[in-house]
Scaffold this motif. Structure first.
Motif, PDB file in Angstrom:
ATOM      1  N   UNK A  64       0.850  -1.188   0.000  1.00 46.95           N
ATOM      2  CA  UNK A  64       0.000   0.000   0.000  1.00 46.95           C
ATOM      3  C   UNK A  64       0.886   1.238   0.000  1.00 46.95           C
ATOM      4  N   UNK A  65       0.503   2.252  -0.824  1.00 53.58           N
ATOM      5  CA  UNK A  65       1.204   3.530  -0.810  1.00 53.58           C
ATOM      6  C   UNK A  65       0.218   4.580  -0.323  1.00 53.58           C
ATOM      7  N   UNK A  66       0.482   5.128   0.857  1.00 52.01           N
ATOM      8  CA  UNK A  66      -0.420   6.139   1.408  1.00 52.01           C
ATOM      9  C   UNK A  66      -0.369   7.394   0.538  1.00 52.01           C
ATOM     10  N   UNK A  67      -1.552   7.983   0.285  1.00 52.68           N
ATOM     11  CA  UNK A  67      -1.653   9.051  -0.700  1.00 52.68           C
ATOM     12  C   UNK A  67      -2.459  10.232  -0.188  1.00 52.68           C
ATOM     13  N   UNK A  68      -1.992  10.930   0.861  1.00 49.57           N
ATOM     14  CA  UNK A  68      -2.750  12.057   1.395  1.00 49.57           C
ATOM     15  C   UNK A  68      -2.587  13.315   0.554  1.00 49.57           C
ATOM     16  N   UNK A  69      -3.529  14.237   0.710  1.00 47.32           N
ATOM     17  CA  UNK A  69      -3.506  15.484  -0.045  1.00 47.32           C
ATOM     18  C   UNK A  69      -2.246  16.283   0.278  1.00 47.32           C
ATOM     19  N   UNK A  70      -1.696  16.930  -0.752  1.00 48.08           N
ATOM     20  CA  UNK A  70      -0.524  17.770  -0.587  1.00 48.08           C
ATOM     21  C   UNK A  70       0.751  17.144  -1.107  1.00 48.08           C
ATOM     22  N   UNK A  71       0.788  15.822  -1.187  1.00 45.58           N
ATOM     23  CA  UNK A  71       1.912  15.137  -1.811  1.00 45.58           C
ATOM     24  C   UNK A  71       1.652  14.985  -3.305  1.00 45.58           C
ATOM     25  N   UNK A  72       2.672  14.589  -4.043  1.00 40.62           N
ATOM     26  CA  UNK A  72       2.540  14.473  -5.491  1.00 40.62           C
ATOM     27  C   UNK A  72       2.307  13.024  -5.890  1.00 40.62           C
ATOM     28  N   UNK A  73       1.238  12.811  -6.647  1.00 43.14           N
ATOM     29  CA  UNK A  73       0.915  11.482  -7.179  1.00 43.14           C
ATOM     30  C   UNK A  73       0.668  11.635  -8.671  1.00 43.14           C
ATOM     31  N   UNK A  74       1.524  11.046  -9.491  1.00 50.65           N
ATOM     32  CA  UNK A  74       1.403  11.198 -10.937  1.00 50.65           C
ATOM     33  C   UNK A  74       1.995   9.985 -11.624  1.00 50.65           C
ATOM     34  N   UNK A  75       1.417   9.642 -12.762  1.00 45.60           N
ATOM     35  CA  UNK A  75       1.917   8.528 -13.569  1.00 45.60           C
ATOM     36  C   UNK A  75       2.017   8.976 -15.013  1.00 45.60           C
ATOM     37  N   UNK A  76       2.978   8.403 -15.708  1.00 47.57           N
ATOM     38  CA  UNK A  76       3.147   8.716 -17.125  1.00 47.57           C
ATOM     39  C   UNK A  76       3.013   7.431 -17.932  1.00 47.57           C
ATOM     40  N   UNK A  77       2.254   7.513 -19.014  1.00 50.21           N
ATOM     41  CA  UNK A  77       2.017   6.384 -19.913  1.00 50.21           C
ATOM     42  C   UNK A  77       2.891   6.537 -21.150  1.00 50.21           C
ATOM     43  N   UNK A  78       3.668   5.500 -21.434  1.00 49.66           N
ATOM     44  CA  UNK A  78       4.469   5.438 -22.654  1.00 49.66           C
ATOM     45  C   UNK A  78       4.012   4.229 -23.454  1.00 49.66           C
ATOM     46  N   UNK A  79       3.859   4.400 -24.754  1.00 46.21           N
ATOM     47  CA  UNK A  79       3.473   3.297 -25.633  1.00 46.21           C
ATOM     48  C   UNK A  79       4.662   2.936 -26.514  1.00 46.21           C
ATOM     49  N   UNK A  80       5.043   1.661 -26.486  1.00 46.94           N
ATOM     50  CA  UNK A  80       6.178   1.152 -27.265  1.00 46.94           C
ATOM     51  C   UNK A  80       7.401   2.056 -27.134  1.00 46.94           C
ATOM     52  N   UNK A  81       7.842   2.342 -25.905  1.00 48.91           N
ATOM     53  CA  UNK A  81       8.959   3.275 -25.751  1.00 48.91           C
ATOM     54  C   UNK A  81      10.306   2.709 -26.175  1.00 48.91           C
ATOM     55  N   UNK A  82      10.433   1.373 -26.196  1.00 49.28           N
ATOM     56  CA  UNK A  82      11.704   0.723 -26.523  1.00 49.28           C
ATOM     57  C   UNK A  82      11.434  -0.771 -26.691  1.00 49.28           C
ATOM     58  N   UNK A  83      12.398  -1.513 -27.238  1.00 49.55           N
ATOM     59  CA  UNK A  83      12.241  -2.971 -27.284  1.00 49.55           C
ATOM     60  C   UNK A  83      12.008  -3.527 -25.877  1.00 49.55           C
ATOM     61  N   UNK A  84      11.293  -4.646 -25.818  1.00 50.35           N
ATOM     62  CA  UNK A  84      10.889  -5.211 -24.541  1.00 50.35           C
ATOM     63  C   UNK A  84      12.062  -5.449 -23.606  1.00 50.35           C
TER      64      UNK A  84
END
Length: 261
Positions: A64-84
């Motif tokens: 579990x990753x606690x996620x309270x307001x005020x901290x930064x929570x972000x994800x980035x999606x990459x499609x086919x960024x490089x060979x597997x």
């Protein structure tokens, strides 16, 4: 350039990274999960998703990753960024980019050190978590998602590691400001990665910040614990341990502890 505080449904170019799209929400279950949903729906990638609060954030190995307001929570999606076979390089890229973003936002020089593969530490306490996940979509594309959780104003009391946050360290850095710096540095390092010697340059940057390099550490893997001297990173970013008998062993996954912790 100013960041956009998350509010439900905002979408636009990512601050600091105009070649990336940016989607912001007040509350989500998990920004990583939402990225995979966008990928399954056909999104072409280069997408940031950010949330003010996560209700189902998670770290490596399902923690579990606690996620309270005020901290930064972000994800980035990459499609086919490089060979597997090169996707395993992304954890080091994400760590170097986040470390540089913290320095940029805080006005510091190497405030943080890096614990393999991608934890940021300040004086031995954990400042952030990064979760890399990848899956092949039904249409054959590879979706890779890097999720970032950074303690800006508060930190949990995790069972495995000491933790800290930027405010406790004396830095008044908003999640907005840190996100803009991260979007910019990650875009730059991903561009470097695509160059012929790009990952080796990133690997050297990682080693400049390496925590425990040359020290005795214990790696807790799925089935065993291995103790040795943290000797190096190999060409793909795997941990190289020098064992007590002088042999060297390459570690592909595990949790790192200073011996005696």
């Amino acid at each position: 350039m100013s960041s956009q505080t998350p509010h439900q449904g905002f979408e636009g170019p990512a601050p600091g990274a105009p070649d990336f799209r940016y989607e912001a929400h007040d509350t989500v279950g998990s920004t990583n999960v939402l990225c995979f949903e966008r990928a399954a729906a056909g999104h072409p990638g280069n997408l940031w998703i950010r949330a003010g609060i996560q209700t189902a954030g998670r770290g490596r190995r399902g923690r579990v990753w606690e996620s309270p307001h005020g901290n930064l929570f972000a994800s980035v999606l990459l499609i086919d960024p490089a060979p597997l076979d090169r996707i395993g390089e992304l954890p080091l890229i994400s760590a170097v980019a986040l470390a540089e973003a913290v320095d940029k936002a805080a006005g510091t020089f190497q405030l943080v050190s890096l614990k393999w593969p991608n934890d940021l530490l300040v004086e031995g306490a954990k400042l952030s978590g990064i979760l890399l996940e990848a899956e092949t979509l039904e249409d054959g594309r590879l979706a890779a998602v890097m999720g970032f959780g950074i303690n800006c104003v508060s930190h949990p009391d995790p069972a495995l590691y000491r933790a800290t946050d930027l405010r406790s360290l004396g830095y008044q850095i908003s999640a907005d400001r840190l996100f803009e710096a991260l979007a910019e540095t990650l875009a730059s390092y991903l561009a470097t990665w695509k160059q012929p010697d790009g990952f080796d340059r990133i690997r050297r940057q990682w080693l400049k910040r390496a925590a425990h390099l040359g020290q005795q550490i214990t790696v807790k893997a799925a089935q065993e614990e291995i103790t040795g001297i943290f000797d190096d990173l190999d060409a793909r970013g795997h941990l190289v341990l020098k064992l007590p008998d002088g042999r060297k062993r390459t570690i592909y996954a595990g949790d790192v502890f200073l011996s005696g912790e």
